[in-house]
Design a protein around this motif. Structure first.
Motif, PDB file in Angstrom:
ATOM      1  N   ALA A  64       0.818  -1.213   0.000  1.00  0.00           N
ATOM      2  CA  ALA A  64       0.000   0.000   0.000  1.00  0.00           C
ATOM      3  C   ALA A  64       0.850   1.261   0.000  1.00  0.00           C
ATOM      4  CB  ALA A  64      -0.936   0.001   1.207  1.00  0.00           C
ATOM      5  N   GLU A  65       2.035   1.211   0.582  1.00  0.00           N
ATOM      6  CA  GLU A  65       2.890   2.401   0.686  1.00  0.00           C
ATOM      7  C   GLU A  65       4.343   1.956   0.643  1.00  0.00           C
ATOM      8  OE1 GLU A  65       3.283   6.345   3.531  1.00  0.00           O
ATOM      9  OE2 GLU A  65       1.475   5.118   3.535  1.00  0.00           O
ATOM     10  N   LEU A  66       4.964   2.156  -0.501  1.00  0.00           N
ATOM     11  CA  LEU A  66       6.317   1.630  -0.720  1.00  0.00           C
ATOM     12  C   LEU A  66       7.210   2.748  -1.246  1.00  0.00           C
ATOM     13  CD1 LEU A  66       7.958  -1.059  -0.731  1.00  0.00           C
ATOM     14  CD2 LEU A  66       7.339  -1.282  -3.139  1.00  0.00           C
ATOM     15  N   PRO A  67       8.208   3.172  -0.449  1.00  0.00           N
ATOM     16  CA  PRO A  67       9.094   4.252  -0.922  1.00  0.00           C
ATOM     17  C   PRO A  67      10.176   3.729  -1.859  1.00  0.00           C
ATOM     18  CG  PRO A  67       9.720   3.611   1.296  1.00  0.00           C
ATOM     19  CD  PRO A  67       8.508   2.787   0.940  1.00  0.00           C
ATOM     20  N   ILE A  68      10.566   4.571  -2.810  1.00  0.00           N
ATOM     21  CA  ILE A  68      11.737   4.273  -3.633  1.00  0.00           C
ATOM     22  C   ILE A  68      12.960   4.730  -2.858  1.00  0.00           C
ATOM     23  CG2 ILE A  68      12.911   4.720  -5.826  1.00  0.00           C
ATOM     24  CD1 ILE A  68      10.236   5.225  -7.105  1.00  0.00           C
ATOM     25  N   ARG A  69      13.905   3.831  -2.665  1.00  0.00           N
ATOM     26  CA  ARG A  69      15.075   4.126  -1.848  1.00  0.00           C
ATOM     27  C   ARG A  69      15.994   5.151  -2.528  1.00  0.00           C
ATOM     28  NH1 ARG A  69      15.577  -1.847  -1.728  1.00  0.00           N
ATOM     29  NH2 ARG A  69      17.485  -1.544  -2.925  1.00  0.00           N
ATOM     30  N   PRO A  70      16.944   5.732  -1.778  1.00  0.00           N
ATOM     31  CA  PRO A  70      17.890   6.676  -2.386  1.00  0.00           C
ATOM     32  C   PRO A  70      18.686   6.097  -3.549  1.00  0.00           C
ATOM     33  CG  PRO A  70      17.941   6.888   0.002  1.00  0.00           C
ATOM     34  CD  PRO A  70      17.079   5.698  -0.302  1.00  0.00           C
ATOM     35  N   ASP A  71      18.854   4.751  -3.580  1.00  0.00           N
ATOM     36  CA  ASP A  71      19.577   4.151  -4.707  1.00  0.00           C
ATOM     37  C   ASP A  71      18.679   3.930  -5.921  1.00  0.00           C
ATOM     38  OD1 ASP A  71      17.999   2.048  -3.864  1.00  0.00           O
ATOM     39  OD2 ASP A  71      19.642   0.629  -3.547  1.00  0.00           O
ATOM     40  N   GLY A  72      17.409   4.376  -5.843  1.00  0.00           N
ATOM     41  CA  GLY A  72      16.497   4.272  -6.974  1.00  0.00           C
ATOM     42  C   GLY A  72      15.787   2.939  -7.081  1.00  0.00           C
ATOM     43  N   ARG A  73      15.965   2.070  -6.098  1.00  0.00           N
ATOM     44  CA  ARG A  73      15.350   0.740  -6.162  1.00  0.00           C
ATOM     45  C   ARG A  73      14.258   0.588  -5.119  1.00  0.00           C
ATOM     46  NH1 ARG A  73      18.460  -3.198  -8.825  1.00  0.00           N
ATOM     47  NH2 ARG A  73      20.353  -2.369  -9.760  1.00  0.00           N
ATOM     48  N   LEU A  74      13.468  -0.464  -5.269  1.00  0.00           N
ATOM     49  CA  LEU A  74      12.503  -0.854  -4.253  1.00  0.00           C
ATOM     50  C   LEU A  74      12.429  -2.372  -4.216  1.00  0.00           C
ATOM     51  CD1 LEU A  74       9.829  -1.768  -6.033  1.00  0.00           C
ATOM     52  CD2 LEU A  74       9.371   0.671  -6.033  1.00  0.00           C
ATOM     53  N   SER A  75      11.817  -2.884  -3.150  1.00  0.00           N
ATOM     54  CA  SER A  75      11.722  -4.335  -2.983  1.00  0.00           C
ATOM     55  C   SER A  75      10.295  -4.718  -2.648  1.00  0.00           C
ATOM     56  CB  SER A  75      12.655  -4.817  -1.859  1.00  0.00           C
ATOM     57  OG  SER A  75      14.008  -4.626  -2.216  1.00  0.00           O
ATOM     58  N   LEU A  76       9.841  -5.801  -3.288  1.00  0.00           N
ATOM     59  CA  LEU A  76       8.534  -6.393  -3.039  1.00  0.00           C
ATOM     60  C   LEU A  76       8.726  -7.864  -2.698  1.00  0.00           C
ATOM     61  CD1 LEU A  76       6.575  -4.932  -6.086  1.00  0.00           C
ATOM     62  CD2 LEU A  76       5.890  -4.634  -3.710  1.00  0.00           C
ATOM     63  N   PRO A  77       7.728  -8.501  -2.094  1.00  0.00           N
ATOM     64  CA  PRO A  77       7.816  -9.944  -1.927  1.00  0.00           C
ATOM     65  C   PRO A  77       8.019 -10.639  -3.271  1.00  0.00           C
ATOM     66  CG  PRO A  77       5.994  -9.062  -0.633  1.00  0.00           C
ATOM     67  CD  PRO A  77       6.510  -7.933  -1.477  1.00  0.00           C
ATOM     68  N   LEU A  78       9.010 -11.489  -3.342  1.00  0.00           N
ATOM     69  CA  LEU A  78       9.400 -12.240  -4.539  1.00  0.00           C
ATOM     70  C   LEU A  78      10.104 -11.373  -5.585  1.00  0.00           C
ATOM     71  CD1 LEU A  78       6.230 -14.489  -5.128  1.00  0.00           C
ATOM     72  CD2 LEU A  78       8.250 -14.990  -3.752  1.00  0.00           C
ATOM     73  N   VAL A  79      10.147 -10.064  -5.377  1.00  0.00           N
ATOM     74  CA  VAL A  79      10.804  -9.167  -6.348  1.00  0.00           C
ATOM     75  C   VAL A  79      11.757  -8.241  -5.589  1.00  0.00           C
ATOM     76  CG1 VAL A  79      10.467  -7.533  -8.232  1.00  0.00           C
ATOM     77  CG2 VAL A  79       8.703  -9.235  -7.744  1.00  0.00           C
ATOM     78  N   PRO A  80      12.909  -8.737  -5.167  1.00  0.00           N
ATOM     79  CA  PRO A  80      13.849  -7.883  -4.443  1.00  0.00           C
ATOM     80  C   PRO A  80      14.658  -6.990  -5.387  1.00  0.00           C
ATOM     81  CG  PRO A  80      14.738 -10.097  -4.650  1.00  0.00           C
ATOM     82  CD  PRO A  80      13.370 -10.136  -5.264  1.00  0.00           C
ATOM     83  N   ASP A  81      14.889  -5.775  -4.944  1.00  0.00           N
ATOM     84  CA  ASP A  81      15.802  -4.847  -5.620  1.00  0.00           C
ATOM     85  C   ASP A  81      15.508  -4.681  -7.112  1.00  0.00           C
ATOM     86  OD1 ASP A  81      17.170  -4.241  -3.321  1.00  0.00           O
ATOM     87  OD2 ASP A  81      18.689  -5.780  -3.615  1.00  0.00           O
ATOM     88  N   ILE A  82      14.360  -4.126  -7.403  1.00  0.00           N
ATOM     89  CA  ILE A  82      14.037  -3.808  -8.789  1.00  0.00           C
ATOM     90  C   ILE A  82      14.253  -2.313  -9.008  1.00  0.00           C
ATOM     91  CG2 ILE A  82      11.573  -3.467  -8.300  1.00  0.00           C
ATOM     92  CD1 ILE A  82      11.021  -4.657 -11.098  1.00  0.00           C
TER      93      ILE A  82
END
Length: 210
Positions: A64-82
């Protein structure tokens, strides 16, 4: 030739001429926007944006609320570091779908932006003697006055009439400096100083001499 037929012939000729003149004088419609222009108008994600990622029929994979990290990536269940920064929400959704296909049959992903920051080259920065120096996402039609309202005006030490907009048209060209009389704009209502801003502009407000 009988007079009646000559009259019909002349009338038809006048109608054709009038039709051609009307066609020639009619304004031509602008060409439809190209695909490149349409894509350029889409919002591009940047570090600091907050997203909602919805995976249809898979609430356990949604966020529901997922920030994009300073390195420009984000992580979801089953989808790490996209990689998210630099993509549009639609492009990111398609990337997540590709990564999920290994685990989910025909995944359907929707990405929505909840809070905006944007990539650095699409931001407006205010530095120096603003009450609240800051970076902010560029909005279409944004002006100097809009920026100063967000930055909460000038400090008591600001030399507002010596402010400058630093604008870089292209990376391989020197920056352009645009003088702005901020004090006249904010205190006297001089709207001639309310210049339109562009993505990547920096508004520099110097300190006064005492």
């Amino acid at each position: 030739m009988p007079m009646r037929y000559r009259f019909i012939e002349v009338s038809l000729g006048l109608l054709c001429a009038a039709g051609l003149a009307g066609c020639a004088g009619a304004p031509s419609l602008p060409p439809p926007p190209t695909q490149a222009a349409a894509e350029a108008s889409e919002y591009v994600l940047g570090a600091g944006d907050t997203l909602s990622v919805f995976v249809y029929r898979s609430p356990e994979l949604s966020a529901a609320e997922l920030p994009i990290r300073p390195d420009g990536r984000l992580s979801l269940p089953l989808v790490p570091d996209i990689e998210a920064a630099g993509s549009t929400p639609t492009q990111l959704a398609r990337q997540i779908e590709q990564r999920l296909k290994e685990y989910v049959r025909d995944p359907n992903v929707t990405v929505m932006v909840r809070s905006f920051q944007g990539p650095p080259n699409r931001q407006i920065r205010v530095i120096g003697e603003a009450a609240q120096p800051m970076g902010m996402p560029y909005r279409e039609g944004q002006t100097v006055l809009d920026v100063m309202i967000s930055a909460r005006g000038l400090t008591r030490y600001a030399a507002g009439n010596r402010a400058e907009i630093i604008r870089r048209e292209r990376d391989d060209q020197p920056a352009r400096v645009i003088p702005v009389r901020l004090a006249d704009l904010l205190r006297d209502g001089d709207m001639s100083q309310d210049f339109p801003m562009r993505p990547g502009d920096t508004l520099v407000i110097p300190q006064g001499w005492f």
